[in-house]
Design an enzyme around this catalytic site. Sequence first.
Site, short mmCIF file in Angstrom:
data_model
loop_
_atom_site.label_atom_id
_atom_site.label_comp_id
_atom_site.label_asym_id
_atom_site.label_seq_id
_atom_site.Cartn_x
_atom_site.Cartn_y
_atom_site.Cartn_z
N ASN A 121 0.05 9.19 -5.08
CA ASN A 121 -0.58 10.13 -4.21
C ASN A 121 0.28 11.99 -4.41
O ASN A 121 -0.19 12.74 -5.12
CB ASN A 121 -0.33 10.05 -2.71
CG ASN A 121 -1.89 9.43 -2.32
OD1 ASN A 121 -2.55 10.46 -2.51
ND2 ASN A 121 -1.76 8.49 -1.76
N SER B 180 -6.94 12.02 -5.84
CA SER B 180 -5.73 11.11 -4.70
C SER B 180 -6.22 12.02 -3.64
O SER B 180 -6.64 12.65 -3.74
CB SER B 180 -4.03 11.08 -5.17
OG SER B 180 -3.63 11.77 -5.23
N SER B 181 -5.90 11.17 -2.53
CA SER B 181 -6.25 11.79 -0.91
C SER B 181 -4.67 13.17 -1.03
O SER B 181 -5.57 14.52 -0.50
CB SER B 181 -6.15 10.95 0.41
OG SER B 181 -4.65 10.46 -0.25
N ASN C 61 0.85 4.10 -2.14
CA ASN C 61 0.90 5.83 -2.31
C ASN C 61 1.44 6.50 -2.47
O ASN C 61 1.46 7.77 -3.21
CB ASN C 61 0.69 5.79 -0.67
CG ASN C 61 -0.88 5.54 -0.07
OD1 ASN C 61 -1.00 4.48 1.02
ND2 ASN C 61 -1.96 5.70 -0.47
N LYS D 258 0.93 -1.21 0.03
CA LYS D 258 -0.24 -0.05 0.19
C LYS D 258 0.93 1.43 0.02
O LYS D 258 0.33 2.10 -0.63
CB LYS D 258 -1.56 -0.13 1.27
CG LYS D 258 -1.71 1.06 1.02
CD LYS D 258 -3.16 1.64 2.05
CE LYS D 258 -3.52 2.13 2.55
NZ LYS D 258 -5.00 2.56 1.67
N ASN E 180 -6.27 10.06 -10.84
CA ASN E 180 -5.09 8.60 -10.69
C ASN E 180 -5.17 7.50 -12.08
O ASN E 180 -3.86 7.83 -12.56
CB ASN E 180 -5.90 7.74 -9.78
CG ASN E 180 -5.90 8.19 -8.71
OD1 ASN E 180 -5.30 9.76 -8.20
ND2 ASN E 180 -6.85 7.57 -7.96
N ASN F 155 -10.74 9.04 -10.06
CA ASN F 155 -10.32 9.62 -8.85
C ASN F 155 -9.85 10.55 -8.55
O ASN F 155 -8.64 10.57 -9.31
CB ASN F 155 -10.05 8.44 -7.02
CG ASN F 155 -11.16 7.15 -7.40
OD1 ASN F 155 -12.48 7.80 -7.63
ND2 ASN F 155 -10.73 6.53 -6.62
N GLU G 96 0.31 14.34 3.77
CA GLU G 96 0.47 12.60 4.35
C GLU G 96 1.75 12.24 4.13
O GLU G 96 2.77 11.14 4.36
CB GLU G 96 -0.43 11.55 4.51
CG GLU G 96 -1.68 11.59 5.60
CD GLU G 96 -2.87 11.18 5.34
OE1 GLU G 96 -2.93 10.14 7.02
OE2 GLU G 96 -3.25 10.54 4.33
#
Length: 303
Positions: free
Chosen positions: A190, A251-252, A186, A182, A200, A249, A264
């Site tokens: 990200n 991404s965060s 990321n 993961k 994405n 999407n 993050e």
Amino acid sequence: MNITVIGQGAIGLLWYHRLTENSKNHVSLVCSSRITSVPKEIKFTNINNITSSKALISANNQILAHAELILCCVKSYHVAEAIMSLKKRISSNAIIIFCHNGMVNFKQLPNLPQTCYTLLTTHGSKVIQPFHVQHTGLGHNDLGLITGTAQQEKQAKMVATLATALPSLTLSHHIKEKQWLKLAINCVINPLTAINDVENGQLLQQKYHKIIDKLLTEIISVAKYEGMQFSLDELKAQVLSVATMTGKNCSSMRSDILKKRKTEIDYINGYITNTAKSLHIKVPENEKLTLQIKALELANCQH
Ligand code: PAF
């Protein structure tokens, strides 16, 4: 089960809503101290676009003391603060589950007497408005022990409760490998989507392949020191498959940058950079992206 969810973000409210569907669960929520007014209800829009409301039960000290399960769904940079504020108010018999993006070094946090797990989810959800979340994509949950000793009976009850609320769920004995996988996903999706301001799926374009290869090669070299073996081809295939599945999407990290929020990055490419430093390995591409994201955060603060 007595369950307390920490965090009113997309994942916290998704769990809160789904767990309350079962009348055997007593679910409560701890919101961030930054929230000045907590509403009496939360709204939830399900995967079929149907919206419903339900009462929001805030956890007080008495509720917290009786919680059997604590689901900590805060951003990685708030994990330490959340633990410190909970530490003295929860039972040492409670189970804590951490659910966040990126890698938190639990060795640097205060020792917890509770048994702790991590939960990696691929379910998609987003905050439409404060205290209104939408379940945007069905996914899978991987749960794995990170500290303490698993008690079989308690663990089985917890797994059954979570798997019923938000299927599907696997109890994994190889959670560290899944966390690294993961992390690698990321580390690519990200920062590249945030810096280039793209969805994405755009990362599937040929022009991104070279940088993706470089980033993953660096990550593989660091992961090796943690006992993880990945092949570049397999890892790249996984990253591109997530980019395809989440093609439309935002991404965060991109959404944090667009909304002028802290990202993050320190727990994603920053984690790779810092780990590499302590191992005396060079990871120039991960370092470059970390600095670029920090520059974007800074520019956002100044405007
Ligand atoms: O952080 C995110 O946005 C997600 O973890 C992922 C997998 C990169 C997809 O957008």
